[in-house]
Every structure is written in C-alpha cells, then in structure tokens.
Scaffold this motif. Structure first.
Motif, mmCIF file in Angstrom:
data_model
loop_
_atom_site.group_PDB
_atom_site.id
_atom_site.type_symbol
_atom_site.label_atom_id
_atom_site.label_comp_id
_atom_site.label_asym_id
_atom_site.label_seq_id
_atom_site.Cartn_x
_atom_site.Cartn_y
_atom_site.Cartn_z
ATOM 1 N N LEU A 19 -36.794 -18.142 0.278
ATOM 2 C CA LEU A 19 -38.051 -18.713 0.782
ATOM 3 C C LEU A 19 -37.859 -19.084 2.249
ATOM 4 N N GLY B 16 -30.635 -27.518 1.980
ATOM 5 C CA GLY B 16 -31.877 -27.054 1.347
ATOM 6 C C GLY B 16 -31.696 -25.633 0.858
ATOM 7 N N ASP C 18 -29.474 -29.198 -2.468
ATOM 8 C CA ASP C 18 -30.931 -29.205 -2.663
ATOM 9 C C ASP C 18 -31.299 -30.420 -3.519
ATOM 10 N N THR D 249 -34.015 -30.506 -5.541
ATOM 11 C CA THR D 249 -34.934 -30.148 -6.622
ATOM 12 C C THR D 249 -34.177 -29.532 -7.791
ATOM 13 N N ILE E 299 -30.914 -33.831 2.223
ATOM 14 C CA ILE E 299 -30.250 -33.449 3.472
ATOM 15 C C ILE E 299 -30.150 -34.648 4.426
ATOM 16 N N GLU E 300 -30.915 -35.707 4.142
ATOM 17 C CA GLU E 300 -30.840 -36.938 4.942
ATOM 18 C C GLU E 300 -29.653 -37.802 4.508
ATOM 19 N N ASN F 199 -32.010 -22.764 6.198
ATOM 20 C CA ASN F 199 -33.041 -21.741 6.379
ATOM 21 C C ASN F 199 -34.407 -22.329 6.038
#
Ligand SMILES: C[S@@+](CC[C@H](N)C(=O)[O-])C[C@H]1O[C@@H](n2cnc3c(N)ncnc32)[C@H](O)[C@@H]1O
Length: 231
Positions: A5, A26, A50, A52, A78-79, A94
């Motif tokens: 994606l 991500g 990730d 999710t 990612i924070e 990406n």
C-alpha cells in the motif's frame, strides 16, 4: 503486490548490505520487510513495525509463505519504537510517516534506534509550495493520507532538528491535475475547481538522511555537557 500500500520503493533506494539490521516503520502487509530480508541475507535481520493486528496477521502470513527466518513483525507505534537505542542500521518506511500526527516524535525515535552512521530511507508523500490551509483541511476529509503530508522544507528541518545529517528529499512522482481528479472524483467535491489548485503540489518523494557517526556523536555529547543543553 497485494501486500503493498506504499508510495515508492524504499528497499530499492536504501542500498542494503548483507548482515545489516533493517526496520520498516508501518510495515503493513510486509512486502518491504520481506524484500529487505532477502537483501540483508541470513546474517542480517529485518523488523516490521505496525500498530494494526490485521496488518500484522497478513504480514506474518506473507512471511510464512516466503519462508523467511530472518524476519520479525513487532506490534507498536512508530511514535514509540519498541527497540533499543543504537540497534538498527537502516530505517525504511513506505507511505506511513505522512500519516503520523507527531512526526517530530517519529523522527526522534528513528534517530534513537539507529546506530551511529545509520541510514534513514523513506518513501513518503510531501508537499511543495503554499497550499491554502482550508484546502489542506478539506484534503484531510477527502484523501486522509495526502493531507498529513509535510512540506518538503519542513521535512528537512524536522530531520535536522532530530539530529540527522546528509538530508535529501528527491521527488519520485509529482501529482498533476489529472491525478488530483482521480483522487477527488466521487468524494462529493467540485473537482474542476479544486484540481488546478493542487496541481504539482503533492508528490511522492524519497527522503534520505544519516545519523552522524560515533566520533561526531561523542563530540556533540562532550560539547553539550554538563549543563549547556539544559539536560
Ligand atoms: C499506507 S499503509 C503502508 C503499508 C506498507 N508500508 C506498504 O508500503 O504497503 C500504512 C500502514 O501503516 C500503519 N500505521 C499507520 N500509522 C501508524 C503508526 N502511528 N504506528 C504504527 N503503524 C502505523 C497502518 O496500520 C498500515 O499498515
């Protein structure tokens, strides 16, 4: 292809070497992690991060199908990267950093986990030139992932503030009027009025930077001690 994606190909641009440790911020369906794992070989390691569960499940299924052993998918944001300081050679990403509401924090975290001399190589959506604030706000409603994009100069500045050097932002695809029409059609907006305003202002870019090497980090730390940096 179904696992991708993204808005670029950071693994192709990051110049990965055998034995290196790579982290994908991500990681989604895991395609860039699996490609990286192949490039760093069995003596290297590729992490995907990730937040999710669905994407982690898809990524792990893709890992199983690929038979990749030097891969680990981590759950987290990612924070708040769940890895140790100075533990990663290369960070790739990406089309994810543009989604974060706290990009300064993401870049600080990326800097923290990279080893001295480590490389940051991300494909991301960035903007160029003035975009009226109201239009930016509306873009958030219509096409969320584009609206969070940083201006290319702000991206450079944020990387520098996080401590990075050798910063570059290279456009890989500039979105023109007809691309904007494609994004906006069916969203209940006056496409003819909006499309020309966003022409050439949004682009996919390859963003690269480097964490300074060990000597530079030691000099900076010595310069800051004991009180002048307010620590
Ligand atoms: C546009 S997709 C890109 C996925 C993948 N990088 C690719 O190229 O196919 C965004 C991914 O980032 C994840 N994501 C978005 N914000 C995140 C955050 N703050 N922390 C961790 N993951 C995040 C989403 O769950 C999703 O899997």
């Amino acid at each position: 292809m179904l696992a991708s994606l993204g808005c670029g190909n950071p693994t192709a641009l990051a110049e990965l070497r055998q034995g290196e440790t790579v982290l994908d911020l991500g990681s989604g369906g895991g395609i860039d992690v699996l490609l990286s794992a192949r490039r760093v070989g069995p003596s290297g390691k590729a992490y995907g991060l990730d937040m999710t569960d669905d994407m982690l499940a898809l990524a792990r299924e893709n890992q199983r199908k690929a038979g990749a052993n030097n891969v680990e998918f981590l759950k987290g944001e990612i924070e708040h990267i769940p890895l140790l300081d100075n533990s990663v050679d290369v960070i790739i990403s990406n089309c994810v950093i543009n989604l974060s509401a706290d990009k300064d924090r993401v870049l600080r975290e990326a800097f923290r986990v990279l080893k001295p001399g480590g490389r940051f190589a991300a494909s991301d959506v960035v903007t160029r030139g003035a975009i009226p604030e109201a239009l930016r706000r509306d873009m958030l409603l219509w096409v969320g992932c584009i609206a969070g994009a940083l201006d290319e100069n702000d991206y450079r500045l944020k990387l520098a503030v996080a401590g990075f050097e050798a910063i570059g932002v290279e456009p890989t695809r500039v979105y023109k009027v007809n691309d904007a029409r494609e994004f906006l059609s069916g969203k209940g907006v006056d496409v003819d009025a909006i499309a020309p305003l966003v022409d050439g202002k949004f682009m996919s870019a390859f963003v690269r930077a480097k964490k300074p090497g060990q000597n530079a980090m030691e000099k900076a730390a010595a310069f800051c001690e004991p009180t002048c940096c307010g620590a």
